[in-house]
Design a protein around this motif. Structure first.
Motif, short mmCIF file in Angstrom:
data_model
loop_
_atom_site.label_atom_id
_atom_site.label_comp_id
_atom_site.label_asym_id
_atom_site.label_seq_id
_atom_site.Cartn_x
_atom_site.Cartn_y
_atom_site.Cartn_z
N GLY A 1 2.18 -15.97 -13.89
CA GLY A 1 2.53 -15.48 -12.57
C GLY A 1 2.58 -13.97 -12.44
O GLY A 1 2.72 -13.46 -11.31
N ALA A 2 2.45 -13.23 -13.55
CA ALA A 2 2.58 -11.77 -13.48
C ALA A 2 1.49 -11.14 -12.63
O ALA A 2 1.77 -10.27 -11.79
N TRP A 3 0.24 -11.56 -12.83
CA TRP A 3 -0.85 -10.98 -12.05
C TRP A 3 -0.72 -11.34 -10.58
O TRP A 3 -1.00 -10.52 -9.69
N ASP A 4 -0.26 -12.55 -10.28
CA ASP A 4 -0.06 -12.94 -8.88
C ASP A 4 1.01 -12.07 -8.22
O ASP A 4 0.86 -11.66 -7.07
N THR A 5 2.07 -11.81 -8.94
CA THR A 5 3.14 -10.97 -8.40
C THR A 5 2.63 -9.56 -8.11
O THR A 5 2.93 -8.98 -7.06
N ILE A 6 1.84 -9.02 -9.02
CA ILE A 6 1.29 -7.68 -8.83
C ILE A 6 0.33 -7.65 -7.64
O ILE A 6 0.37 -6.74 -6.81
N ALA A 7 -0.54 -8.67 -7.56
CA ALA A 7 -1.48 -8.71 -6.44
C ALA A 7 -0.74 -8.81 -5.11
O ALA A 7 -1.10 -8.12 -4.13
N ASP A 8 0.27 -9.65 -5.04
CA ASP A 8 1.08 -9.75 -3.82
C ASP A 8 1.66 -8.40 -3.43
O ASP A 8 1.61 -8.00 -2.27
N HIS A 9 2.22 -7.71 -4.41
CA HIS A 9 2.85 -6.41 -4.14
C HIS A 9 1.83 -5.41 -3.61
O HIS A 9 2.08 -4.72 -2.61
N VAL A 10 0.68 -5.33 -4.27
CA VAL A 10 -0.34 -4.35 -3.86
C VAL A 10 -0.88 -4.66 -2.47
O VAL A 10 -1.05 -3.77 -1.64
N LEU A 11 -1.15 -5.94 -2.20
CA LEU A 11 -1.72 -6.30 -0.90
C LEU A 11 -0.71 -6.11 0.24
O LEU A 11 -1.09 -5.77 1.36
N ARG A 12 0.57 -6.30 -0.04
CA ARG A 12 1.59 -6.15 1.00
C ARG A 12 1.99 -4.70 1.23
O ARG A 12 2.34 -4.31 2.36
N GLU A 13 1.95 -3.89 0.17
CA GLU A 13 2.53 -2.55 0.25
C GLU A 13 1.50 -1.42 0.34
O GLU A 13 1.89 -0.26 0.48
N THR A 14 0.22 -1.73 0.25
CA THR A 14 -0.80 -0.68 0.30
C THR A 14 -1.93 -1.09 1.23
O THR A 14 -1.92 -2.17 1.82
N ALA A 15 -2.93 -0.21 1.34
CA ALA A 15 -4.11 -0.47 2.17
C ALA A 15 -5.15 -1.32 1.46
O ALA A 15 -6.24 -1.54 2.01
N ALA A 16 -4.86 -1.81 0.27
CA ALA A 16 -5.82 -2.66 -0.45
C ALA A 16 -6.13 -3.91 0.36
O ALA A 16 -5.22 -4.52 0.93
N SER A 17 -7.39 -4.31 0.36
CA SER A 17 -7.78 -5.54 1.06
C SER A 17 -8.08 -6.68 0.11
O SER A 17 -8.13 -7.84 0.52
#
Length: 232
Positions: free
Chosen positions: A126-142
């Motif tokens: 689940g670590a990569w999923d957590t990081i992806a969630d954080h980046v997609l919610r908190e930055t301009a990453a698509s």
């Protein structure tokens, strides 16, 4: 997110005096002939790379990596057109990697991408999923893609001039898509501390930023017009 279950990345520079020809060849011959192979789904060419990785990055999204062992694909590698054979002589810092997607999240295709490579993609569940969630919610990453090298993918049956850029670090890669290249540094600023806190992607290379130059889906192949060019 990425199409299919497999991915092939090709990284290279090219002799400066052949850049315009490279773009033309890659768009009108190289990508279309690859996408005609059964199992090839979509191709992207990124350019204007700034960072330790090569100037150009090409991604082929695949049904699965078995495509890369198929007879039609191997025939293209082993019997290139005269133009392709000639262009290979101008590659610099070339390397090619078959990937398995550890994670691919997001929607659409961004006009910019940043990439890094590193030695080990292992992580707690689940670590990569957590990081992806954080980046997609908190930055301009698509979109966020975490990739693992597939050791089953055979190397190409030819050599090209080496040197000129950092090589792929055996193990993994992270690719982040965005709608604006100017926002990539901000995304890296959010992502780096999270990776370090989790102890992930250790020993990673510096980020290399790219612009999307061309994208072609397999369904669009009938609309591609072959270039009238004498054989080299």
């Amino acid at each position: 997110m990425l199409k299919g279950r497999g991915l092939l990345s090709l990284w290279n520079g090219v002799d400066p005096d052949r850049r315009a020809e490279y773009d033309l060849w890659h768009t009108r011959e190289h990508v279309p002939e690859r996408l005609a192979i059964p199992g090839m789904l979509r191709a992207r060419r990124y350019h204007r790379g700034e960072g330790p990785l090569p100037e150009f990055l090409t991604l082929y999204e695949l049904e699965d990596n078995a495509v890369l062992a198929s007879a039609p694909y191997r025939k293209l590698l082993e019997t290139p057109t005269p133009w392709s054979r000639n262009m290979r002589l101008s590659f610099r810092g070339f390397f090619r990697v078959g990937h398995l997607a550890v994670l691919s999240r997001g929607g659409g295709v961004g006009s910019a991408l940043m990439a890094t490579t590193f030695a080990d993609v292992s992580a707690t569940e689940g670590a990569w999923d957590t990081i992806a969630d954080h980046v997609l919610r908190e930055t301009a990453a698509s979109a966020v893609h975490v990739l693992q090298k597939d050791p089953a993918v055979a190397p190409v049956p030819f050599t090209v001039p080496a040197a000129g850029a950092a090589a792929y670090a055996d193990g993994g890669a992270i690719m982040i898509e965005c709608y604006d290249r100017n926002r990539l540094a901000d995304i890296a600023g959010v992502l780096e501390p999270v990776l370090d806190a989790q102890g992930l992607a250790t020993g990673r290379a510096g980020w290399t930023a790219y612009d999307l130059a061309y994208l072609l889906d397999r369904e669009e192949l009938p609309g591609v017009v072959a270039l009238s060019r004498p054989e080299a």
